[in-house]
Motif scaffolding. Structure first.
Motif, PDB file in Angstrom:
ATOM      1  N   THR A 127       1.074  -2.410  -1.785  1.00 44.53           N
ATOM      2  CA  THR A 127       0.581  -2.542  -0.412  1.00 44.53           C
ATOM      3  C   THR A 127       1.242  -3.766   0.219  1.00 44.53           C
ATOM      4  N   VAL A 128       1.897  -3.544   1.346  1.00 43.94           N
ATOM      5  CA  VAL A 128       2.714  -4.613   1.935  1.00 43.94           C
ATOM      6  C   VAL A 128       1.967  -5.278   3.087  1.00 43.94           C
ATOM      7  N   ILE A 129       1.939  -6.592   3.043  1.00 46.91           N
ATOM      8  CA  ILE A 129       1.344  -7.332   4.170  1.00 46.91           C
ATOM      9  C   ILE A 129       2.374  -8.333   4.663  1.00 46.91           C
ATOM     10  N   ARG A 130       2.103  -8.941   5.814  1.00 55.16           N
ATOM     11  CA  ARG A 130       3.046  -9.935   6.326  1.00 55.16           C
ATOM     12  C   ARG A 130       2.412 -11.314   6.178  1.00 55.16           C
ATOM     13  N   GLY A 131       3.152 -12.244   5.609  1.00 54.02           N
ATOM     14  CA  GLY A 131       2.573 -13.574   5.438  1.00 54.02           C
ATOM     15  C   GLY A 131       3.537 -14.530   4.764  1.00 54.02           C
ATOM     16  N   ASP A 132       2.987 -15.686   4.439  1.00 55.54           N
ATOM     17  CA  ASP A 132       3.751 -16.732   3.784  1.00 55.54           C
ATOM     18  C   ASP A 132       3.627 -16.496   2.263  1.00 55.54           C
ATOM     19  N   GLN A 133       4.721 -16.078   1.664  1.00 52.73           N
ATOM     20  CA  GLN A 133       4.674 -15.651   0.257  1.00 52.73           C
ATOM     21  C   GLN A 133       4.105 -16.733  -0.676  1.00 52.73           C
ATOM     22  N   ARG A 157      -4.489  -4.953   8.829  1.00 47.64           N
ATOM     23  CA  ARG A 157      -3.292  -4.112   8.771  1.00 47.64           C
ATOM     24  C   ARG A 157      -2.138  -4.782   9.519  1.00 47.64           C
ATOM     25  N   ARG A 158      -1.291  -5.431   8.799  1.00 50.90           N
ATOM     26  CA  ARG A 158      -0.065  -6.050   9.315  1.00 50.90           C
ATOM     27  C   ARG A 158      -0.274  -6.955  10.529  1.00 50.90           C
ATOM     28  N   SER A 159      -1.547  -7.298  10.820  1.00 48.14           N
ATOM     29  CA  SER A 159      -1.750  -8.134  12.010  1.00 48.14           C
ATOM     30  C   SER A 159      -1.863  -9.585  11.587  1.00 48.14           C
ATOM     31  N   ILE A 160      -1.406 -10.446  12.473  1.00 52.27           N
ATOM     32  CA  ILE A 160      -1.414 -11.872  12.171  1.00 52.27           C
ATOM     33  C   ILE A 160      -2.248 -12.538  13.241  1.00 52.27           C
ATOM     34  N   TRP A 175       7.353 -16.247   7.520  1.00 51.81           N
ATOM     35  CA  TRP A 175       6.481 -15.106   7.251  1.00 51.81           C
ATOM     36  C   TRP A 175       7.352 -13.888   6.984  1.00 51.81           C
ATOM     37  N   VAL A 176       7.079 -13.269   5.854  1.00 49.05           N
ATOM     38  CA  VAL A 176       7.900 -12.124   5.451  1.00 49.05           C
ATOM     39  C   VAL A 176       6.973 -10.986   5.004  1.00 49.05           C
ATOM     40  N   ASP A 177       7.561  -9.812   4.771  1.00 47.48           N
ATOM     41  CA  ASP A 177       6.776  -8.711   4.222  1.00 47.48           C
ATOM     42  C   ASP A 177       6.603  -8.963   2.724  1.00 47.48           C
ATOM     43  N   VAL A 178       5.370  -8.933   2.269  1.00 50.88           N
ATOM     44  CA  VAL A 178       5.105  -9.224   0.860  1.00 50.88           C
ATOM     45  C   VAL A 178       4.341  -8.050   0.259  1.00 50.88           C
ATOM     46  N   ASP A 179       4.839  -7.566  -0.927  1.00 49.00           N
ATOM     47  CA  ASP A 179       4.094  -6.521  -1.630  1.00 49.00           C
ATOM     48  C   ASP A 179       3.086  -7.211  -2.536  1.00 49.00           C
ATOM     49  N   LEU A 180       1.807  -7.023  -2.199  1.00 44.45           N
ATOM     50  CA  LEU A 180       0.743  -7.728  -2.939  1.00 44.45           C
ATOM     51  C   LEU A 180       0.761  -7.375  -4.427  1.00 44.45           C
ATOM     52  N   ALA A 181       1.052  -6.089  -4.727  1.00 40.10           N
ATOM     53  CA  ALA A 181       1.034  -5.652  -6.126  1.00 40.10           C
ATOM     54  C   ALA A 181       2.100  -6.391  -6.928  1.00 40.10           C
ATOM     55  N   GLU A 182       3.280  -6.486  -6.329  1.00 33.75           N
ATOM     56  CA  GLU A 182       4.385  -7.153  -7.022  1.00 33.75           C
ATOM     57  C   GLU A 182       4.070  -8.639  -7.215  1.00 33.75           C
ATOM     58  N   ALA A 200      -4.390  -0.238  -0.631  1.00 38.52           N
ATOM     59  CA  ALA A 200      -4.346  -0.189   0.831  1.00 38.52           C
ATOM     60  C   ALA A 200      -5.450   0.745   1.278  1.00 38.52           C
ATOM     61  N   ASP A 201      -6.184   0.383   2.305  1.00 38.36           N
ATOM     62  CA  ASP A 201      -7.147   1.328   2.878  1.00 38.36           C
ATOM     63  C   ASP A 201      -6.979   1.352   4.391  1.00 38.36           C
ATOM     64  N   ASP A 202      -7.897   2.045   5.061  1.00 35.06           N
ATOM     65  CA  ASP A 202      -7.749   2.244   6.509  1.00 35.06           C
ATOM     66  C   ASP A 202      -7.647   0.937   7.277  1.00 35.06           C
ATOM     67  N   SER A 203      -8.429  -0.058   6.810  1.00 37.23           N
ATOM     68  CA  SER A 203      -8.483  -1.292   7.597  1.00 37.23           C
ATOM     69  C   SER A 203      -7.374  -2.276   7.239  1.00 37.23           C
ATOM     70  N   GLY A 204      -6.638  -2.039   6.161  1.00 34.58           N
ATOM     71  CA  GLY A 204      -5.565  -2.951   5.781  1.00 34.58           C
ATOM     72  C   GLY A 204      -5.338  -2.946   4.279  1.00 34.58           C
ATOM     73  N   SER A 205      -5.126  -4.157   3.710  1.00 32.82           N
ATOM     74  CA  SER A 205      -4.871  -4.249   2.271  1.00 32.82           C
ATOM     75  C   SER A 205      -5.973  -5.055   1.603  1.00 32.82           C
ATOM     76  N   VAL A 206      -6.221  -4.709   0.337  1.00 32.80           N
ATOM     77  CA  VAL A 206      -7.271  -5.409  -0.419  1.00 32.80           C
ATOM     78  C   VAL A 206      -6.681  -5.971  -1.702  1.00 32.80           C
ATOM     79  N   LEU A 207      -7.071  -7.215  -1.980  1.00 33.52           N
ATOM     80  CA  LEU A 207      -6.700  -7.830  -3.257  1.00 33.52           C
ATOM     81  C   LEU A 207      -8.008  -8.215  -3.937  1.00 33.52           C
ATOM     82  N   GLU A 208      -8.160  -7.758  -5.202  1.00 33.14           N
ATOM     83  CA  GLU A 208      -9.419  -8.023  -5.884  1.00 33.14           C
ATOM     84  C   GLU A 208      -9.122  -8.668  -7.223  1.00 33.14           C
ATOM     85  N   ILE A 209      -9.813  -9.753  -7.531  1.00 29.27           N
ATOM     86  CA  ILE A 209      -9.667 -10.350  -8.860  1.00 29.27           C
ATOM     87  C   ILE A 209     -11.064 -10.458  -9.444  1.00 29.27           C
ATOM     88  N   SER A 210     -11.314  -9.670 -10.495  1.00 28.48           N
ATOM     89  CA  SER A 210     -12.670  -9.664 -11.061  1.00 28.48           C
ATOM     90  C   SER A 210     -12.612 -10.102 -12.519  1.00 28.48           C
TER      91      SER A 210
END
Ligand code: ADP
Length: 498
Positions: free
Chosen positions: A339-345, A453-456, A304-311, A375-385
């Motif tokens: 927006t950076v989250i922690r997870g399995d890339q 938000r960065r919680s696992i 598990w690493v820090d991952v930038d969702l945008a990248e 990124a918002d108050d509650s964490g990160s959002v990824l949207e595919i529309s």
């Protein structure tokens, strides 16, 4: 029963000795008062008093025979001055009463009390110094009535204790077996249960106690167990069904190939290409199943690493832009915010691949697929529309179910096995993320993943190396399979070359 017996014996002994002590103490008090009377007679007597005068005075004031008392007055060292006669109740023989505490009383110079064995007498021996000399006053009272009471108590205890012990033992046995009867019934029902018979429920006694709560919890657990067994069975049945279809096609194609010997090279390529297409479908399905079972087991692929969702979204979209271009679909990447989250890339990439792949597949030529990260108050959002065909409202609740496809024929045609979204959902669960979908037919769909938000929430478990055969950028092999199908459809001669 042992404990109870020990307790009863202790209580009995305490009662016996307590009572004995209390009665003897009372007697000692009364002895001391009576003895004082005799002492007074001696103290008040003149210096030249004779023995018979002392005896008369004692007879008159104390009346030992009448009161069943023993009185003996001795002038120190050993001259008998007075000894009372036999008591009216004949409970002791005054002439046979030995002096028990004489030496002790003389030496200590103060009264001593003792019980004369065999005579049932308690005697108080008091040294008295008077003008006429030094005396010893021995005053005794029969303890026979006390002994009689104590004997009665002992008899009563000896009779009651065994009865009490037997009653308590029997009652305890009955009480325990009565209390454990529901447990027996529980275990009998539990014995009858098996994986085939999970509809059975444990009896719930409305007793309001821990046993009732235990039965209810076990029944709830059985309900969940049955649901999960049913889900597994349905999954197995669906998986077998899905695997059988391409296998039947492959078998048919190959049988036909063996029968038709005069095929041209082009025809042969076309047939083999179609077999390969089914093989690719199979491979796609099997790798999907593998991914799902690994995710079910809580495994992730890498660290598990820090991952930038945008990248991640940008690189994935770049890798898939050829497929979109091929289908005449525009990919909009203008709203990618870091927006950076922690997870399995690798797994996170798979979410984007599966959602993007669906968006491209279910959007007609000329449409647009947009990726958004924020990124918002509650964490990160990824949207595919997308501006695609959308999902009918009645199907929305099921889109994340395994093997669910809105239009089965069309989806299968497209190479979809109905596993893509369930894989996405499982990856989200592993990352503690939520996924939701807004969709309307002919309007398009929007899949939104919310990462905390960065919680696992689920600790990652590394997959065993020996079975690690997914490509890191496309672990499920979905893109690879789709590319293979596209190639097979458009250039059969290429696929036939393998
Ligand atoms: P598949 O691998 O067959 O595409 P998925 O689990 O990815 O399976 O999707 C399940 C079903 O949900 C699809 O068969 C399709 O009917 C519907 N679906 C998924 N994504 C979209 C989308 N972007 N637009 C319209 N329908 C979609």
């Amino acid at each position: 029963m042992l404990l109870l017996s020990a307790t009863f014996v202790l209580v009995g002994a305490a009662t016996f000795y307590g009572l004995q002590h209390f009665l003897h103490a009372n007697l000692r008090d009364s002895l001391s008062r009576r003895s004082t009377q005799v002492e007074q007679i001696l103290v008040k007597a003149p210096a030249d008093v004779n023995n018979s005068a002392i005896a008369r005075e004692i007879e008159t004031r104390v009346a030992p025979e009448f009161n069943n008392r023993f009185v003996r007055v001795t002038r120190v060292p050993a001259t008998l001055v007075y000894r009372s006669g036999p008591p009216s109740d004949r409970s002791f023989d005054p002439s046979a009463v030995v002096d028990v505490e004489r030496t002790k009383a003389i030496r200590a110079g103060e009264p001593a009390t003792a019980i004369v064995d065999g005579q049932h007498l308690m005697i108080r021996t008091t040294p008295v110094i008077t003008v006429s000399g030094k005396y010893l006053v021995e005053l005794g009272v029969s303890i026979a009535p006390i002994d009689a009471v104590l004997d009665r108590l002992l008899d009563l205890l000896a009779l009651l204790l065994p009865i009490l012990i037997v009653c308590a033992g029997g009652g305890g046995y009955w009480l325990v077996s009565w209390a454990l009867r529901p447990v027996d019934r529980l275990s009998q029902t539990a014995e009858q249960m098996s994986l085939q018979n999970l509809t059975l429920r444990l009896p719930v006694e409305p007793s309001g106690d821990a046993l009732e709560r235990l039965s209810i919890s076990l029944n709830n657990m059985l309900g969940r167990l049955r649901d999960s067994v049913q889900t597994s069975r349905r999954f197995l049945a669906d998986a077998s069904h899905e695997l059988r279809t391409p296998l039947t096609v492959i078998k048919g194609e190959l049988q036909e190939l063996t029968r038709e010997s005069d095929l041209t090279k082009g025809e042969l390529r076309e047939r083999v290409g179609s077999v390969l297409e089914e093989v690719a479908r199979l491979e796609h399905l099997v790798s999907g199943l593998l991914v799902l079972s690994r995710l079910d087991a809580g495994e992730t692929q890498g660290d598990w690493v820090d991952v930038d969702l945008a990248e991640l979204a940008l690189t994935t979209a770049e890798q898939m832009h050829l497929i979109a271009e091929d289908r005449g679909i525009d990919i909009d990447l203008s709203e990618l915010r870091k927006t950076v989250i922690r997870g399995d890339q690798a797994r996170l990439k798979q979410i984007i691949v599966n959602l993007l792949d669906n968006a491209i597949r279910f959007t007609p030529r000329g449409g647009t697929v947009a990726l958004r990260t924020a990124a918002d108050d509650s964490g990160s959002v990824l949207e595919i529309s997308d501006t695609g065909i959308g999902i009918p409202p009645s199907s929305i609740p099921y889109v994340f179910d395994r093997f669910f496809r809105v239009d089965e024929a069309r989806s299968r045609e497209d190479g979809g096995a109905g596993l893509g979204l369930s894989i996405v959902k499982s990856i989200c669960t592993v990352h503690g993320a939520e996924i939701e979908v807004d969709s309307r037919p002919e309007w398009g769909s929007c899949f939104r993943v919310r990462f905390p938000r960065r919680s696992i929430t689920v600790a990652p478990v590394s997959a065993p190396r020996s079975v690690d055969f997914g490509a890191s950028s496309d672990p499920e092999g979905k893109v690879a399979a789709r590319v293979a199908i596209d190639i097979a459809e458009n250039t059969p001669e290429l696929t036939s070359k393998g």
